[in-house]
Design a protein around this motif. Sequence first.
Motif, PDB file in Angstrom:
ATOM      1  N   LEU A 130      41.543  52.870  21.405  1.00  0.00           N
ATOM      2  CA  LEU A 130      41.504  51.905  20.305  1.00  0.00           C
ATOM      3  C   LEU A 130      40.604  50.700  20.564  1.00  0.00           C
ATOM      4  O   LEU A 130      40.308  49.965  19.636  1.00  0.00           O
ATOM      5  CB  LEU A 130      42.922  51.391  20.017  1.00  0.00           C
ATOM      6  N   LEU A 131      40.218  50.490  21.801  1.00  0.00           N
ATOM      7  CA  LEU A 131      39.418  49.310  22.136  1.00  0.00           C
ATOM      8  C   LEU A 131      37.969  49.540  21.750  1.00  0.00           C
ATOM      9  O   LEU A 131      37.282  50.376  22.321  1.00  0.00           O
ATOM     10  CB  LEU A 131      39.527  48.986  23.629  1.00  0.00           C
ATOM     11  N   CYS A 132      37.538  48.781  20.784  1.00  0.00           N
ATOM     12  CA  CYS A 132      36.222  48.949  20.188  1.00  0.00           C
ATOM     13  C   CYS A 132      35.257  47.914  20.769  1.00  0.00           C
ATOM     14  O   CYS A 132      35.568  46.726  20.807  1.00  0.00           O
ATOM     15  CB  CYS A 132      36.361  48.785  18.678  1.00  0.00           C
ATOM     16  N   SER A 133      34.115  48.361  21.211  1.00  0.00           N
ATOM     17  CA  SER A 133      33.077  47.467  21.719  1.00  0.00           C
ATOM     18  C   SER A 133      32.012  47.246  20.653  1.00  0.00           C
ATOM     19  O   SER A 133      31.610  48.188  19.969  1.00  0.00           O
ATOM     20  CB  SER A 133      32.403  48.060  22.952  1.00  0.00           C
ATOM     21  N   VAL A 134      31.580  46.012  20.530  1.00  0.00           N
ATOM     22  CA  VAL A 134      30.459  45.671  19.656  1.00  0.00           C
ATOM     23  C   VAL A 134      29.290  45.261  20.544  1.00  0.00           C
ATOM     24  O   VAL A 134      29.478  44.948  21.719  1.00  0.00           O
ATOM     25  CB  VAL A 134      30.827  44.534  18.668  1.00  0.00           C
ATOM     26  N   PRO A 135      28.084  45.245  20.016  1.00  0.00           N
ATOM     27  CA  PRO A 135      26.937  44.829  20.827  1.00  0.00           C
ATOM     28  C   PRO A 135      27.149  43.431  21.409  1.00  0.00           C
ATOM     29  O   PRO A 135      27.549  42.501  20.702  1.00  0.00           O
ATOM     30  CB  PRO A 135      25.777  44.829  19.829  1.00  0.00           C
ATOM     31  N   CYS A 136      26.913  43.341  22.693  1.00  0.00           N
ATOM     32  CA  CYS A 136      27.061  42.057  23.396  1.00  0.00           C
ATOM     33  C   CYS A 136      26.288  42.164  24.705  1.00  0.00           C
ATOM     34  O   CYS A 136      26.762  42.780  25.662  1.00  0.00           O
ATOM     35  CB  CYS A 136      28.546  41.786  23.652  1.00  0.00           C
ATOM     36  N   HIS A 137      25.107  41.628  24.716  1.00  0.00           N
ATOM     37  CA  HIS A 137      24.294  41.670  25.925  1.00  0.00           C
ATOM     38  C   HIS A 137      23.319  40.489  25.918  1.00  0.00           C
ATOM     39  O   HIS A 137      23.032  39.911  24.859  1.00  0.00           O
ATOM     40  CB  HIS A 137      23.564  43.009  26.066  1.00  0.00           C
ATOM     41  N   PRO A 138      22.820  40.105  27.067  1.00  0.00           N
ATOM     42  CA  PRO A 138      21.992  38.892  27.157  1.00  0.00           C
ATOM     43  C   PRO A 138      20.659  38.965  26.437  1.00  0.00           C
ATOM     44  O   PRO A 138      20.058  37.930  26.169  1.00  0.00           O
ATOM     45  CB  PRO A 138      21.786  38.696  28.666  1.00  0.00           C
ATOM     46  N   ASP A 139      20.192  40.151  26.086  1.00  0.00           N
ATOM     47  CA  ASP A 139      18.899  40.273  25.420  1.00  0.00           C
ATOM     48  C   ASP A 139      18.994  40.301  23.898  1.00  0.00           C
ATOM     49  O   ASP A 139      17.985  40.510  23.220  1.00  0.00           O
ATOM     50  CB  ASP A 139      18.181  41.546  25.899  1.00  0.00           C
ATOM     51  N   MET A 140      20.194  40.064  23.360  1.00  0.00           N
ATOM     52  CA  MET A 140      20.331  40.051  21.899  1.00  0.00           C
ATOM     53  C   MET A 140      19.583  38.866  21.308  1.00  0.00           C
ATOM     54  O   MET A 140      19.605  37.767  21.859  1.00  0.00           O
ATOM     55  CB  MET A 140      21.810  39.957  21.501  1.00  0.00           C
ATOM     56  N   ASP A 159      39.060  53.315  13.436  1.00  0.00           N
ATOM     57  CA  ASP A 159      38.023  54.046  12.731  1.00  0.00           C
ATOM     58  C   ASP A 159      37.571  53.309  11.472  1.00  0.00           C
ATOM     59  O   ASP A 159      36.400  53.332  11.136  1.00  0.00           O
ATOM     60  CB  ASP A 159      38.509  55.439  12.376  1.00  0.00           C
ATOM     61  N   VAL A 160      38.528  52.654  10.810  1.00  0.00           N
ATOM     62  CA  VAL A 160      38.184  51.910   9.592  1.00  0.00           C
ATOM     63  C   VAL A 160      37.288  50.724   9.942  1.00  0.00           C
ATOM     64  O   VAL A 160      36.281  50.475   9.279  1.00  0.00           O
ATOM     65  CB  VAL A 160      39.457  51.459   8.844  1.00  0.00           C
ATOM     66  N   LEU A 161      37.636  50.005  10.988  1.00  0.00           N
ATOM     67  CA  LEU A 161      36.804  48.880  11.431  1.00  0.00           C
ATOM     68  C   LEU A 161      35.427  49.368  11.833  1.00  0.00           C
ATOM     69  O   LEU A 161      34.410  48.776  11.446  1.00  0.00           O
ATOM     70  CB  LEU A 161      37.459  48.145  12.606  1.00  0.00           C
ATOM     71  N   ARG A 162      35.362  50.444  12.590  1.00  0.00           N
ATOM     72  CA  ARG A 162      34.066  50.944  13.040  1.00  0.00           C
ATOM     73  C   ARG A 162      33.186  51.351  11.858  1.00  0.00           C
ATOM     74  O   ARG A 162      31.986  51.067  11.853  1.00  0.00           O
ATOM     75  CB  ARG A 162      34.262  52.107  14.006  1.00  0.00           C
ATOM     76  N   GLN A 193      28.545  50.111   8.295  1.00  0.00           N
ATOM     77  CA  GLN A 193      27.956  49.856   6.977  1.00  0.00           C
ATOM     78  C   GLN A 193      27.141  48.569   6.979  1.00  0.00           C
ATOM     79  O   GLN A 193      26.259  48.391   6.146  1.00  0.00           O
ATOM     80  CB  GLN A 193      29.045  49.751   5.920  1.00  0.00           C
ATOM     81  N   ARG A 194      27.447  47.688   7.904  1.00  0.00           N
ATOM     82  CA  ARG A 194      26.744  46.410   8.016  1.00  0.00           C
ATOM     83  C   ARG A 194      25.726  46.413   9.143  1.00  0.00           C
ATOM     84  O   ARG A 194      25.265  45.382   9.592  1.00  0.00           O
ATOM     85  CB  ARG A 194      27.766  45.288   8.183  1.00  0.00           C
ATOM     86  N   GLY A 195      25.400  47.605   9.631  1.00  0.00           N
ATOM     87  CA  GLY A 195      24.350  47.749  10.638  1.00  0.00           C
ATOM     88  C   GLY A 195      24.764  47.424  12.056  1.00  0.00           C
ATOM     89  O   GLY A 195      23.908  47.185  12.902  1.00  0.00           O
ATOM     90  N   VAL A 196      26.068  47.436  12.326  1.00  0.00           N
ATOM     91  CA  VAL A 196      26.549  47.118  13.671  1.00  0.00           C
ATOM     92  C   VAL A 196      27.144  48.385  14.288  1.00  0.00           C
ATOM     93  O   VAL A 196      28.147  48.911  13.814  1.00  0.00           O
ATOM     94  CB  VAL A 196      27.615  45.998  13.639  1.00  0.00           C
ATOM     95  N   GLU A 197      26.505  48.872  15.326  1.00  0.00           N
ATOM     96  CA  GLU A 197      26.999  50.050  16.034  1.00  0.00           C
ATOM     97  C   GLU A 197      28.154  49.650  16.955  1.00  0.00           C
ATOM     98  O   GLU A 197      28.159  48.556  17.523  1.00  0.00           O
ATOM     99  CB  GLU A 197      25.890  50.695  16.855  1.00  0.00           C
ATOM    100  N   THR A 198      29.122  50.530  17.096  1.00  0.00           N
ATOM    101  CA  THR A 198      30.263  50.295  17.964  1.00  0.00           C
ATOM    102  C   THR A 198      30.504  51.542  18.807  1.00  0.00           C
ATOM    103  O   THR A 198      29.896  52.578  18.584  1.00  0.00           O
ATOM    104  CB  THR A 198      31.533  50.007  17.149  1.00  0.00           C
ATOM    105  N   ASP A 199      31.400  51.405  19.750  1.00  0.00           N
ATOM    106  CA  ASP A 199      31.817  52.551  20.531  1.00  0.00           C
ATOM    107  C   ASP A 199      33.219  52.282  21.048  1.00  0.00           C
ATOM    108  O   ASP A 199      33.661  51.127  21.074  1.00  0.00           O
ATOM    109  CB  ASP A 199      30.859  52.800  21.700  1.00  0.00           C
ATOM    110  N   ILE A 200      33.908  53.338  21.430  1.00  0.00           N
ATOM    111  CA  ILE A 200      35.207  53.164  22.054  1.00  0.00           C
ATOM    112  C   ILE A 200      34.942  52.781  23.505  1.00  0.00           C
ATOM    113  O   ILE A 200      34.241  53.495  24.237  1.00  0.00           O
ATOM    114  CB  ILE A 200      36.059  54.454  21.961  1.00  0.00           C
ATOM    115  N   HIS A 201      35.497  51.648  23.926  1.00  0.00           N
ATOM    116  CA  HIS A 201      35.171  51.080  25.223  1.00  0.00           C
ATOM    117  C   HIS A 201      35.692  51.919  26.390  1.00  0.00           C
ATOM    118  O   HIS A 201      34.998  52.112  27.380  1.00  0.00           O
ATOM    119  CB  HIS A 201      35.719  49.653  25.307  1.00  0.00           C
TER     120      HIS A 201
END
Length: 77
Positions: free
Chosen positions: A48-58, A1-4, A9-17
């Motif tokens: 606990l497994l957190c996903s960050v944006p990662c896709h070919p259209d970034m 939760d702290v990492l997320r 705060q830095r504009g990066v959305e996450t989700d629990i994978h």
Amino acid sequence: DVLRAFLKQRGVETDIHYPVLDCDQEGWQGNPMTGKDNLASARLTSGLLCSVPCHPDMTEAEIDQVTAALAAWEASA
């Protein structure tokens, strides 16, 4: 939760994978391989497994934003 929160705060959305393990989905009910005594590591880490944006259209800017946020997290540790 702290990492997320840090990444948000830095504009990066996450989700629990894996909020629910695949083996705990309805279609797997009754499968002996998915009993509570099996998959202990997966069960411990599923929330606990957190996903960050990662896709070919970034865009390059989006990639830079994610990597900079992750680097800032590492630097703060």
